[in-house]
Design an enzyme around this catalytic site. Sequence first.
Site, PDB file in Angstrom:
ATOM      1  N   SER A   1       0.803  -1.222   0.000  1.00  0.00           N
ATOM      2  CA  SER A   1       0.000   0.000   0.000  1.00  0.00           C
ATOM      3  C   SER A   1       0.836   1.273   0.000  1.00  0.00           C
ATOM      4  O   SER A   1       1.660   1.470  -0.880  1.00  0.00           O
ATOM      5  CB  SER A   1      -0.949  -0.035   1.190  1.00  0.00           C
ATOM      6  N   HIS A   2       0.690   2.088   1.032  1.00  0.00           N
ATOM      7  CA  HIS A   2       1.351   3.390   1.086  1.00  0.00           C
ATOM      8  C   HIS A   2       2.795   3.288   1.586  1.00  0.00           C
ATOM      9  O   HIS A   2       3.499   4.296   1.632  1.00  0.00           O
ATOM     10  CB  HIS A   2       0.556   4.311   2.007  1.00  0.00           C
TER      11      HIS A   2
ATOM     12  N   ASP B   1      -1.276   1.298  -3.878  1.00  0.00           N
ATOM     13  CA  ASP B   1      -2.137   0.292  -4.508  1.00  0.00           C
ATOM     14  C   ASP B   1      -3.485   0.844  -4.947  1.00  0.00           C
ATOM     15  O   ASP B   1      -4.371   0.084  -5.353  1.00  0.00           O
ATOM     16  CB  ASP B   1      -2.328  -0.904  -3.569  1.00  0.00           C
TER      17      ASP B   1
ATOM     18  N   ASP C   1      -6.008   2.407  -3.354  1.00  0.00           N
ATOM     19  CA  ASP C   1      -7.261   2.367  -2.600  1.00  0.00           C
ATOM     20  C   ASP C   1      -7.480   3.597  -1.720  1.00  0.00           C
ATOM     21  O   ASP C   1      -8.582   3.827  -1.237  1.00  0.00           O
ATOM     22  CB  ASP C   1      -7.396   1.063  -1.789  1.00  0.00           C
ATOM     23  N   ARG C   2      -6.442   4.404  -1.527  1.00  0.00           N
ATOM     24  CA  ARG C   2      -6.622   5.609  -0.708  1.00  0.00           C
ATOM     25  C   ARG C   2      -6.805   6.833  -1.587  1.00  0.00           C
ATOM     26  O   ARG C   2      -6.408   6.836  -2.747  1.00  0.00           O
ATOM     27  CB  ARG C   2      -5.401   5.849   0.173  1.00  0.00           C
TER      28      ARG C   2
ATOM     29  N   ASP D   1      -2.761   6.315  -3.356  1.00  0.00           N
ATOM     30  CA  ASP D   1      -1.593   5.674  -2.744  1.00  0.00           C
ATOM     31  C   ASP D   1      -1.022   4.558  -3.613  1.00  0.00           C
ATOM     32  O   ASP D   1      -1.439   4.357  -4.751  1.00  0.00           O
ATOM     33  CB  ASP D   1      -1.951   5.134  -1.351  1.00  0.00           C
TER      34      ASP D   1
ATOM     35  N   LYS E   1     -11.628  -0.200  -0.311  1.00  0.00           N
ATOM     36  CA  LYS E   1     -11.697   1.236  -0.498  1.00  0.00           C
ATOM     37  C   LYS E   1     -11.167   1.545  -1.886  1.00  0.00           C
ATOM     38  O   LYS E   1     -10.432   0.743  -2.464  1.00  0.00           O
ATOM     39  CB  LYS E   1     -10.943   1.978   0.596  1.00  0.00           C
TER      40      LYS E   1
END
Length: 543
Positions: free
Chosen positions: A113-114, A279, A281-282, A277, A376
């Site tokens: 992710s982030h 991946d 999703d943010r 982000d 998300k």
Amino acid sequence: MNTNKITTQAFNDQKPGTSGLRKKVKVFQQTNYLENFVQSVFHVAENIKGETLVLGGDGRYYNKQAIQIILKMAAANGIAKVLVGQNGLLSTPAVSALIRQHKAAGGIILSASHNPGGPNADFGIKFNINNGGPAPTPFTDAVYEYSQHISSYDMVDSADIDLDALGQINIGDMLVEIIDPVTEYAELMSHLFDFNSIKAMFDSGFTMRFDAMHAITGPYAMEIIENILGAEPGTVINAEPLEDFGGGHPDPNLVHAHELVSLLSNESTHSFGAASDGDGDRNMIIGKNFFVTPSDSLAIMAANAHLLPGYKSGLSGVARSMPTSAAVDRVAEKLGIECYETPTGWKFFGNLLDDNKITLCGEESFGSGSDHVREKDGLWAVLFWLNLIAIKKQSVAKIVTDHWAHFGQNYYCRHDYEAIDSQIADDLMLHLVNSLDDLQGQSFGNYRIENCDNFSYTDPVDNSISSNQGIRLLFSDGSRIVYRLSGTGTEGATLRVYIEKFEADVSQQNGETQNVLSDLIEIANNVAQIKTRTGRMDPDVIT
Ligand code: VG1
Ligand code: CO
């Protein structure tokens, strides 16, 4: 084609956290480390034999190598078909959408992710189930359990395949289909939002910048925002996914997306800024010199969803993670719909969405989404805002301040203390748990603790209980302080402290968030003895 049973030894550190297994790349590169975890997943997800699996990642370092390993293991484990994003790329929400559209039995997402990427940074792997959402806790617990005494894994003997060429190829009896990562996702978005009115807004001179932070959303944003919606070339910045995200943190907040923030200064000619982000999703939403907190964004979405094509029949209910501000609760109250409070992590929204108890949900950590997928969805949130701006024909700041005027304002911030010693962090939390009885009813200046607890969640659909989800101090005026330890870090422990204060009449108070919250921040520090226990005078990150 030969299937080999390869002997291995268990690792004891494969316990998935908030969002899958996240470790340093170097950890994943140990012989059999990834293989052990993947075999453990296939062991627990027995129902994927003979079925379809979706596979892709955010393009970070080790993504492609991991995909080749997983494909050979999938073939040996009896999976019938794997859908892989071209070049191994798929955003998290796109994986979720593909699982649902193709009725796949599950998906594997390769991402941290982030967290930063590169040979010395982080990697991660997460399994999503057939509803498109992250595997629930009993599943991940079973994976961990199996990983602790695994002794072999299955893998076919086969050459690496070309991940760049669209089309079909066989590995043993298993069919691999390399698909364009964006097409189906873009199609889904076109049904939720009024692309024509967003396009008309761009045609009439509206400009924005989207910062893909050299992560997965680059190709998605290029196709949807520039090609389909007609935003001017250059709208998407840092669009090319890089294995190390260009050396940055692909974390869309005011600190890490500073390039975008400077493009949206007061003098800017742009009206809207957004970032996503690693991946995808943010999301971060900003207007001209105006930051929309993720908690407010969720509340504003809930209040306005009925204006958008995909949500015109209204919302069945909403949900937020426990540390997320209660701004959306006030909207739900006015709409007369239920608002659920879940533990941190998207997996807790899955049952509520599947059971149609909620349509929208979100977290304070720059995440929001709806029943269109079970993750998300960063770009979805950006398109939601674009559609809203096209309808309201107002600035971001105006939309938000009008919302506050109507619903009141939840001042909110999160303080993160990163990479603290795990023992010190555990002791700090234990001290809080042991202090709960004494804290009940205590006053600190004007603030009185009305209630405090260690948050426990009973899933309203399957009645499963998740306890120990964070310490809540609930004050008599509606203010809150929440403490929890992160489940996504890869170094030591990260303490997160969430501070919130509600102001019904926004004309009464006009201060900066940190000032409005200063008394509560001090209480938060004192109650948890943060400075003395951690030796840290200030948080590493304030969002
Ligand atoms: C963090 C966030 C949480 C989010 C999780 C995964 O978890 O706080 O809200 O669901 O990251 O997001 P934690 O345990 O570190 O607080 V993502 O975009 O990193 O997959
Ligand atoms: Co993410």
